[in-house]
Design an enzyme around this catalytic site. Sequence first.
Site, PDB file in Angstrom:
ATOM      1  N   LYS A   1     -13.012  21.207  15.428  1.00  0.00           N
ATOM      2  CA  LYS A   1     -13.279  20.354  14.367  1.00  0.00           C
ATOM      3  C   LYS A   1     -12.807  18.899  14.383  1.00  0.00           C
ATOM      4  O   LYS A   1     -13.464  18.151  14.179  1.00  0.00           O
ATOM      5  CB  LYS A   1     -12.468  21.043  13.201  1.00  0.00           C
TER       6      LYS A   1
ATOM      7  N   THR B   1     -12.339  17.342  17.221  1.00  0.00           N
ATOM      8  CA  THR B   1     -13.255  16.543  17.982  1.00  0.00           C
ATOM      9  C   THR B   1     -14.475  15.970  17.245  1.00  0.00           C
ATOM     10  O   THR B   1     -14.932  14.772  17.643  1.00  0.00           O
ATOM     11  CB  THR B   1     -13.598  17.329  19.258  1.00  0.00           C
TER      12      THR B   1
ATOM     13  N   ARG C   1      -4.667  14.643  10.342  1.00  0.00           N
ATOM     14  CA  ARG C   1      -3.323  15.115  10.209  1.00  0.00           C
ATOM     15  C   ARG C   1      -2.531  14.914  11.493  1.00  0.00           C
ATOM     16  O   ARG C   1      -3.126  14.606  12.611  1.00  0.00           O
ATOM     17  CB  ARG C   1      -3.329  16.649  10.008  1.00  0.00           C
TER      18      ARG C   1
ATOM     19  N   LYS D   1      -2.262  26.902  20.259  1.00  0.00           N
ATOM     20  CA  LYS D   1      -3.362  26.010  19.731  1.00  0.00           C
ATOM     21  C   LYS D   1      -3.815  24.642  20.332  1.00  0.00           C
ATOM     22  O   LYS D   1      -5.055  24.279  20.448  1.00  0.00           O
ATOM     23  CB  LYS D   1      -3.075  25.915  18.111  1.00  0.00           C
TER      24      LYS D   1
ATOM     25  N   ALA E   1      -2.502  24.588   7.468  1.00  0.00           N
ATOM     26  CA  ALA E   1      -3.367  24.971   6.364  1.00  0.00           C
ATOM     27  C   ALA E   1      -3.548  26.666   6.059  1.00  0.00           C
ATOM     28  O   ALA E   1      -4.041  27.121   4.980  1.00  0.00           O
ATOM     29  CB  ALA E   1      -5.061  24.664   6.740  1.00  0.00           C
TER      30      ALA E   1
ATOM     31  N   PHE F   1      -8.107  24.276   9.754  1.00  0.00           N
ATOM     32  CA  PHE F   1      -8.395  25.698  10.165  1.00  0.00           C
ATOM     33  C   PHE F   1      -9.800  25.743   9.450  1.00  0.00           C
ATOM     34  O   PHE F   1     -10.680  25.015   9.170  1.00  0.00           O
ATOM     35  CB  PHE F   1      -7.580  26.757   9.609  1.00  0.00           C
TER      36      PHE F   1
ATOM     37  N   PHE G   1     -21.393  23.549  23.655  1.00  0.00           N
ATOM     38  CA  PHE G   1     -20.839  23.565  25.084  1.00  0.00           C
ATOM     39  C   PHE G   1     -21.891  23.907  25.866  1.00  0.00           C
ATOM     40  O   PHE G   1     -22.702  24.240  25.873  1.00  0.00           O
ATOM     41  CB  PHE G   1     -19.878  25.097  24.766  1.00  0.00           C
TER      42      PHE G   1
ATOM     43  N   TRP H   1     -17.840  15.718  22.596  1.00  0.00           N
ATOM     44  CA  TRP H   1     -16.867  15.948  23.678  1.00  0.00           C
ATOM     45  C   TRP H   1     -17.148  15.331  24.851  1.00  0.00           C
ATOM     46  O   TRP H   1     -16.617  14.551  25.317  1.00  0.00           O
ATOM     47  CB  TRP H   1     -16.617  17.541  23.990  1.00  0.00           C
TER      48      TRP H   1
END
Length: 557
Positions: free
Chosen positions: A73, A75, A96, A107, A275, A303, A383, A411
Site C-alpha cells: 500500500k 509503495t 505515517r 512487518k 490502524a 492496514f 509481482f 516497485w
Amino acid sequence: MSDIEIAQQNEQQEIKPIQAIAEQIGLGQHDIEQYGEYKAKVKLAALDQRPLPADHKLILVTSINPTPAGEGKSTVTIGLGDALNQLHKQTIIALREPSLGPVMGIKGGATGGGYAQVVPMEDINLHFTGDMHALTSANNTLAALIDNHIQQGNELEIDQRRITWKRALDINDRALRHVVIGLGGPFQGVPREDGFNITVASELMAILCLATSITDLKQRIAKIVIGYNYKKEPVTVADLKVQGAITMLLKDALKPNLVQTLEHTPTFVHGGPFANIAHGCNSILATTAALKLADYTITEAGFGADLGAEKFLDIKVPQLGKHPDAIVLVATVRALKYNGGVALADLQTENIAALTAGFVNLKRHIKNMQQYGLPVTVAINHFVSDTAAEVATLQALCAELNVKAIDTEVWANGGAGGIDLANAVLASLDQSATYQPLYDNQASIVDKVTTIVQKIYGGQAVELSTKAQRQMQTFIDNGWDKLPICMAKTQYSFSDDPKKLGAPTDFKITIREFVPDLGAGFLVALTGNVLTMPGLPKKPAALNMDIDADGKITGLF
C-alpha cells in the site's frame, strides 16, 4: 537489489537538499527547521498563514486485508504521487511514521519499496526527527506524575486499582504487557499493577495526529482520563494540572516532517498510530499542509480498508473538514490467491480458480468504500509471478462491479510504472463524490458498533463482555457515549478471528473492553484477542540487520 540497496544507491546520486524540496512547494528557509541535510520540520506558523483551497484534491489509498503475500500500500501511494508529478500535477504525499516495533519485528517499515520509496529511508525507519521518542517520554512523564501524586498524599484520591493510563515503549515487548511496579518499600512508590502499550497505540499518538494547533493539543491532553477515584469518578490530566508540562514535551513533535521520494516528490511523514488499535492515519496537520501547498494530496490509511479507511472516513474526515475526492484500493494477485486458499509456498503458480475465490475479499472492500459515496479505483500491485491471465481475470472481475483495475509496476519502475493508475485516478476525480459517514455519532454505542460490524465487516451481530457492558454504562453516565467508535481488531480478517480469510459472514464480533480516549475524541472498542503491546516473532527482522565500521546499514528491508 533490496529496498535499502536501491535507496542507498539513489540517495548517493540524486537526493536533494531539503531546502530545495521546500522551495518546490513554496516554503522558504525561514519556514522550516532542518534536521540535517535531508529532513526538516515545517513551522506551524508557516502553515497557519496559508488558506485551504476548496478545489485541491485529496486521494486516499487503502487496501485489502494484509496477508503474508504482501500488498504494498505505501509503495503504491508513493508511486502514485511520483506518477502524478510526472504528469505535471503538483502533488504532495502524506504518510505515517514507522514504529520501531514492526521495523525490528516482522512487518517492516513504512517508506515504500523498490523505486517507489521515501528517503532517507534509514533515518525515517529508525529515529527520524525524534517524534516517537518525544511521545514515549511524554507518555511516561504522565505515568510518573500519576504515581508521584499517589505517593505524595493522593489529594485526588486516585484509586490505584482503577488507573487506566499505561506506560509506553516503541518496541514490541510482550514481557511488559502486565507488570507490577512500586516494589521495594515505602520510598519506591505505591505498589500496583500496571502495563505498557506500544507508543503508536497510545492515546497521545492519536491526539498528536488529530490536534490542529498547540492550543488544541493542550486542550485534548487535558481531557485524557487517567483513571478513577475511590468514588469511581473519572480523573483527568486537567485534575492533575500537568497538561502544560506534557504539551511542552510535544511542541516539536507536533510539527510535520518534510522529506522526499526517490523522484523528489515532497512528502510529509508525520504521526504513526496503528490502524488495528488506534485510528491509523497520519496527522491532520500534515494532511492539511499538503492540501494547502499542492493541487493533489495522496495519503494512506493503515492496514485494510475495514480498519484504516473506515477510521479515516468516520474519525479523521469530520475533524479534517475535507473528505477524499477518490479512493484507491490496493490489491495483489498473490494476496487474493492466498485469500482463495492457496498456501504461501504455492502463490507463484498460476491459479485462476483461487484468484476468483479470493476476489470476495476485494469485492467487499470495494462495496464498503462505495457506501461512503466516493469513486473507487483498484491498483493491482504487480509481482513478477503474476501471469497475464491472472491480471486479466482480476480486471474483468472488477469491471463487473464497474470499477477499473489498473496493473501497476511502481516497485520496479517508480512513477513511470504508475502512469496508467494516475490517469485512471484523475479520471475518477471527474465523478461526483457525495461523502456520507457510516453512522451518526448521536446513535448509541451499541448501534454504532453494530453498524460497523454489519456494514463494513459483513458480520451478524455484536456481543459485549460483562466488563464491556459495565464500562458502556459508565460512559453513558459520564456523557461520553456520543463519540465515534475506534475499533481495535485483527487486521488479517473482516472478523475478529485472524484465520477467517476471504469474506466471512454470519459471525459475531466480541467486544471485550472499551477504552475512553476523550483527548483523541473517540471510544476504543477492543475486540477478540487484539493486543496493544505486540510481541516479537521467533525470528525478528533485527536478526538480519547490521552496520559496518563506516556506518553503512544492511538488512533494513
